[in-house]
Design a protein around this motif. Structure first.
Motif, short mmCIF file in Angstrom:
data_model
loop_
_atom_site.label_atom_id
_atom_site.label_comp_id
_atom_site.label_asym_id
_atom_site.label_seq_id
_atom_site.Cartn_x
_atom_site.Cartn_y
_atom_site.Cartn_z
N ALA A 164 0.84 -1.20 0.00
CA ALA A 164 0.00 0.00 0.00
C ALA A 164 0.87 1.25 0.00
CB ALA A 164 -0.94 0.00 1.20
N ALA A 166 -0.43 4.75 0.57
CA ALA A 166 -0.83 5.75 1.56
C ALA A 166 -1.76 5.18 2.62
CB ALA A 166 -1.48 6.94 0.88
N PHE A 168 -4.05 1.42 3.72
CA PHE A 168 -4.13 -0.01 3.45
C PHE A 168 -5.19 -0.29 2.38
CE2 PHE A 168 -6.23 -4.12 4.24
CZ PHE A 168 -5.18 -4.94 3.89
N VAL A 345 0.76 -0.75 4.46
CA VAL A 345 1.41 0.48 4.01
C VAL A 345 2.89 0.38 4.36
CG1 VAL A 345 1.49 2.99 4.24
CG2 VAL A 345 -0.70 1.79 4.39
N THR A 347 5.40 2.68 4.51
CA THR A 347 6.17 3.89 4.79
C THR A 347 7.21 3.75 5.90
OG1 THR A 347 4.32 4.66 6.16
CG2 THR A 347 4.44 5.50 3.92
N GLU A 360 -5.10 -1.96 11.72
CA GLU A 360 -4.76 -2.26 10.33
C GLU A 360 -4.41 -3.73 10.15
OE1 GLU A 360 -1.42 -0.49 7.37
OE2 GLU A 360 -2.76 0.99 8.31
#
Length: 379
Positions: A164, A166, A168, A345, A347, A360
């Motif tokens: 992902a 930005a 989920f 995600v 990040t 999440e």
């Protein structure tokens, strides 16, 4: 039943920095064996791998992932012990929380629910390696080769890499660009800078080779793929003196390429461009290349459609089907069956305070549950 968050925490507490396993594979094997999976450890070199299967009939839906993680770096920079798996205000912090122990635990929990609900109309399998973050020599590649040689039938595979961008569920990977690294070494003749005619400076030759390679656009893209790109990642000419022409200069470059090319065709191109620049140079030019993986695409099909529908059912969004990003072990699994990647995600992966909201992880488990349900209804 399996609690995805607690299993994730158990896995994080095993500091399985490649190539160490630290008991992570034992934790997962125990959880899967408790569900009735037939578990097979496959060790290559120093690497622990696991292939586990529930059921013997087809279709066989496989989940693939890795228990190994990158080093945490400076422990003091973390707000929590990187291997304590603390939950702080609803967020799980720890090395591997995103990449990708949560996904392994979430799929195991989803499989437990499917088995308990009688929804497995075939087989579910796990292909888990401890060598994804490292050289990837003794991990998924030899496991896939062994399964192919033995005639093991795997029909489709989901890889739990963080995909992902930005939020989920906003992206599923259906392919990856290929990757190659090339080292270019130019050896000349060392000499005094005041007498260049007595030497052969390797630096201008190397710079000219790199300029020539970078000046030529590799392509304009490929259906489902962005254009290929070349990046110089290292440049050096060790020289302790200010008045000496060095004997050698070296560079490294990486090319991420789409299906317009193969790794071999790009290596041949690099070699021919280097030879063209150096044809009158009295020294020696050497190109040493390593192809990490070829570009591949899983064509849009009922399999990709049902994965996207599972995300839509649970997360309420239509994921982009993408081929962006780096490489993953999907490059090896594609030889076994159609493969896609669906995970968290990314990040904070590989970062200090790698973390994921507990909610999440639960949502990812729900998507995997829905994917399994849809899969056995479709196939």
């Amino acid at each position: 039943m399996i609690d995805a968050v607690e299993l994730t925490r158990d896995l994080i507490r095993r500091p399985s920095v490649t190539p160490a396993d630290a008991g992570a594979m034992d934790v997962l094997q125990a959880a899967l064996a408790g569900l009735g999976f037939a578990c097979r450890r496959m060790k290559f070199g120093d690497i622990e791998n696991l292939y586990a299967r529930y059921g013997t009939a087809r279709p066989n839906l496989c989940f693939a992932g890795h228990t190994d993680v990158v080093p945490p770096g400076d422990d003091a920079a973390w707000t929590q012990d990187p291997f304590a798996a603390e939950v702080v205000e609803g967020v799980l912090v720890g090395r591997g929380a995103v990449d990708m122990k949560s996904a392994i635990a979430a799929f195991a929990a989803a499989a437990a629910q499917a088995i308990a609900g009688g929804k497995v109309k075939g087989s579910i399998s796990f292909l888990i390696t401890g060598d994804e973050e490292g050289a990837a020599v003794h991990g998924t590649r030899p496991v896939v080769e062994t399964l192919l040689a033995e005639g093991e039938a795997v029909d489709h595979c989901v890889v739990g890499e963080p995909t992902a961008a930005a939020v989920f569920g906003d992206m599923i990977k259906i392919g990856r660009r290929g990757s190659l690294n090339a080292d270019i070494t130019v050896k000349g003749v060392q000499g005094h800078v005041a007498y260049p005619h007595r030497a052969a400076n390797p630096i201008p030759v190397l710079v000219a080779i790199l300029a020539r390679l970078q000046a030529a656009p590799l392509d304009d893209g490929y259906p489902e793929f962005q254009p290929s790109n070349l990046e110089v990642t290292r440049l050096e000419a060790p020289n302790p003196a200010t008045n000496m022409i060095p004997v050698a200069a070296a560079a490294r470059l990486n090319i991420r390429f789409n299906p317009t090319h193969t790794g071999a065709s790009l290596v041949s191109w690099i070699e021919s461009e280097a030879a063209a620049v150096a044809k009158d140079f009295p020294g020696q030019v050497t190109v040493t290349a390593q192809i990490s993986g070829e570009a591949f695409l899983t064509e849009r099909s009922a399999f990709t459609d049902l994965a996207a529908a599972a995300v839509r059912d649970v997360a309420g969004r239509d994921p982009e089907l993408s081929t962006t990003g780096g490489t993953s072990d999907a490059r090896f699994i594609r030889a076994l069956c159609p493969v896609l990647e669906l995970g968290l995600v990314g990040t904070t992966m590989h970062a200090v305070d790698e973390r994921v909201p507990v909610a999440e992880v639960r949502q990812m488990q729900a998507v995997y549950e829905r994917l399994i349900e849809r899969y056995f209804a479709a196939f």
